[in-house]
Design an enzyme around this catalytic site. Structure first.
Site, PDB file in Angstrom:
ATOM      1  N   ARG A  41      39.451 -13.376 -27.046  1.00 33.48           N
ATOM      2  CA  ARG A  41      39.529 -13.519 -26.161  1.00 33.48           C
ATOM      3  C   ARG A  41      40.894 -12.280 -28.163  1.00 33.48           C
ATOM      4  O   ARG A  41      41.375 -10.857 -27.408  1.00 33.48           O
ATOM      5  CB  ARG A  41      40.887 -14.048 -25.749  1.00 33.48           C
ATOM      6  CG  ARG A  41      40.224 -14.087 -24.386  1.00 33.48           C
ATOM      7  CD  ARG A  41      41.745 -14.536 -24.160  1.00 33.48           C
ATOM      8  NE  ARG A  41      40.930 -14.732 -22.309  1.00 33.48           N
ATOM      9  CZ  ARG A  41      42.087 -15.666 -21.312  1.00 33.48           C
ATOM     10  NH1 ARG A  41      42.313 -17.010 -22.104  1.00 33.48           N
ATOM     11  NH2 ARG A  41      41.690 -15.103 -20.467  1.00 33.48           N
ATOM     12  N   LYS A 206      37.385 -26.690  -9.146  1.00 33.56           N
ATOM     13  CA  LYS A 206      37.550 -26.941  -7.802  1.00 33.56           C
ATOM     14  C   LYS A 206      37.984 -25.755  -6.786  1.00 33.56           C
ATOM     15  O   LYS A 206      37.509 -25.316  -6.955  1.00 33.56           O
ATOM     16  CB  LYS A 206      39.149 -26.601  -8.228  1.00 33.56           C
ATOM     17  CG  LYS A 206      39.927 -27.931  -8.311  1.00 33.56           C
ATOM     18  CD  LYS A 206      41.707 -28.148  -8.919  1.00 33.56           C
ATOM     19  CE  LYS A 206      41.940 -29.188  -9.214  1.00 33.56           C
ATOM     20  NZ  LYS A 206      43.290 -28.775  -9.370  1.00 33.56           N
ATOM     21  N   GLY A 356      37.353 -16.683 -18.545  1.00 25.41           N
ATOM     22  CA  GLY A 356      37.654 -17.571 -19.737  1.00 25.41           C
ATOM     23  C   GLY A 356      36.432 -18.503 -20.263  1.00 25.41           C
ATOM     24  O   GLY A 356      35.574 -18.320 -21.410  1.00 25.41           O
ATOM     25  N   GLY A 380      41.728 -15.590 -13.539  1.00 27.45           N
ATOM     26  CA  GLY A 380      42.034 -16.258 -12.560  1.00 27.45           C
ATOM     27  C   GLY A 380      42.769 -14.938 -12.895  1.00 27.45           C
ATOM     28  O   GLY A 380      42.319 -13.646 -11.243  1.00 27.45           O
TER      29      GLY A 380
END
Ligand code: 3PG
Ligand code: MG
Length: 399
Positions: A41, A206, A356, A380
């Site tokens: 990043r 999840k 990420g 996200g």
């Protein structure tokens, strides 16, 4: 949509002007040593920063790191990032001990043309993430006072309605940086008319995090391959026992419903690597997905699944991959993620790696980054983009 970009700002001239750059320097740190374990990043924002340095701007960089609770917390300091950024830029980066206080103000005031400063973690201030408009606005005022123009190059944070992302651009002339521009260009190819077959691979722990994107993608994709921790809730929905694997009991019904509506597009693991414990040296075996022993937990997809996923991927013309297939940080459970990643590199499909964790997995497994079409810096953010949601950081840049 009309978004001005860095070239527009450079064309106006930035020499001697303070340019506030929102970057996403939220890099993973080693829990023991605090060392940066993946600087992807930081490298991703270099094109924007170098262009501003060369043009003689006073470059003021701000970012969050981790999730501190609105007050200074040394374990989330950006100081190590300032060091690494300086190495990569080949020039020292001046570090401010606070975000908008005395240290920030004097650090910025002391910048010469073409110099770079990094402010301390934005989330050390309650106003950054506040849901209260006035509180966020007050912090945005202080931040905006440190710049004459604003560049958003924090693609990983554009889905956050935070002061530095959403409120500062309302206070300063604003443009999208090179990274944000490239990310949006690439992802818009996936939401437009992707070349078919379009195959999506989703992993991660999840189902609840991925539910919205699965709903949005199902009508669009040709195949949806599901691995990672979340596959066990789907396996349970198929009627299999999953031992002590990660399971979201309250999502089982939702998964059953998705499977029914998926027209056979969803592919689940047919075998998994099941272990005695969540540990690098735990005893483990490959077992059929419908035969996970009751005392064991699945930590990776098995080789037969990898072969099936690879076959589906080999047909693809467009691929999006988000989320590891297993606990790739432990060598014994990295084969699924490696297998899928290698299968993607072998196709001639246009491939996008989102997230990420998946991006870090690609680098940690020593795979050649250039064999992927695009590696997104946003997890996200890229998922919400694909869901078709309005991203507060992008909306704020539109005129
Ligand atoms: C990320 O790592 O996903 C981005 O930096 C955003 O961080 P956040 O999820 O803590 O807002
Ligand atoms: Mg995140």
């Amino acid at each position: 949509m009309t978004i001005r970009n860095l070239d527009d700002l450079l064309a106006e001239g930035v020499s001697g002007r303070r340019v506030l750059v929102r970057a996403d320097l939220n890099v993973p740190l080693d829990k023991q040593t605090g060392d940066i374990t993946d600087d992807g990043r930081i490298r991703a924002v270099l094109p924007t920063l170098s262009a501003l340095v060369q043009a003689g701007a006073k470059v003021v960089v701000c970012s969050h790191l981790g999730r501190p609770k609105g007050a200074p917390d040394p374990q989330f300091s950006l100081r190590p990032v300032a060091g690494r950024l300086g190495e990569l830029l080949g020039a020292p980066v001046h570090f401010a001990e606070d975000t908008v206080g005395d240290s920030a103000q004097s650090t910025v005031a002391d910048l010469a043309d073409g110099q770079v400063a990094l402010l301390e973690n934005l989330r050390f201030n309650k106003g950054e993430t506040s849901k209260d408009e006035a509180e966020r606005g007050a912090f945005a005022d202080q931040l905006a006072a440190l710049g004459d123009a604003y560049v958003d190059d924090a693609f990983g944070a554009v889905h956050r309605k935070h002061a530095s992302v959403h409120d500062v651009p309302a206070r300063l002339p604003h443009v999208a940086g090179r990274l944000v521009l490239r990310e949006v260009e690439v992802l818009s190819k996936l939401t437009g008319a992707p070349e078919r077959p379009y195959v999506v691979v989703l992993g991660g722990s999840k189902v609840s995090d991925k539910l919205a994107v699965i709903e949005a993608l199902l009508p669009t994709v040709d195949r949806l391959l599901i691995g990672g921790g979340m596959c066990f809730t789907f396996l349970k929905a198929q009627g299999h026992e999953v031992g002590t694997s990660l399971l979201e009991e309250e999502m089982v019904e939702t998964c059953r419903n998705l499977l029914e509506r998926s027209d056979g597009k969803i592919m689940l693991p047919v075998d998994v690597v099941a272990a005695d414990a969540f540990a690098p040296d735990a005893a483990h075996d490959t077992v059929p997905a419908d035969g996970i022993p009751s005392h064991r937990l699945g930590l990776d997809i098995g080789p037969e699944t990898v072969a099936g996923f690879a076959a589906a991927l080999s047909q693809a013309k467009t691929i999006f991959w988000n989320g590891p297939m297993g606990v790739f940080e432990m060598a014994a459970f990295a084969n699924g993620t490696r297998g899928v990643a290698e299968a993607i590199t072998k196709t001639d499909a246009f491939s996008v790696v989102g997230g990420g964790d998946s991006a870090a997995a690609v680098r940690a497994l020593g795979l050649d980054e250039s064999s992927f079409g695009h590696i997104s810096t946003g997890g996200g953010a890229s998922l919400e983009y694909l869901e078709g949601k309005t991203l507060p950081g992008i909306a704020a840049l539109e005129n």
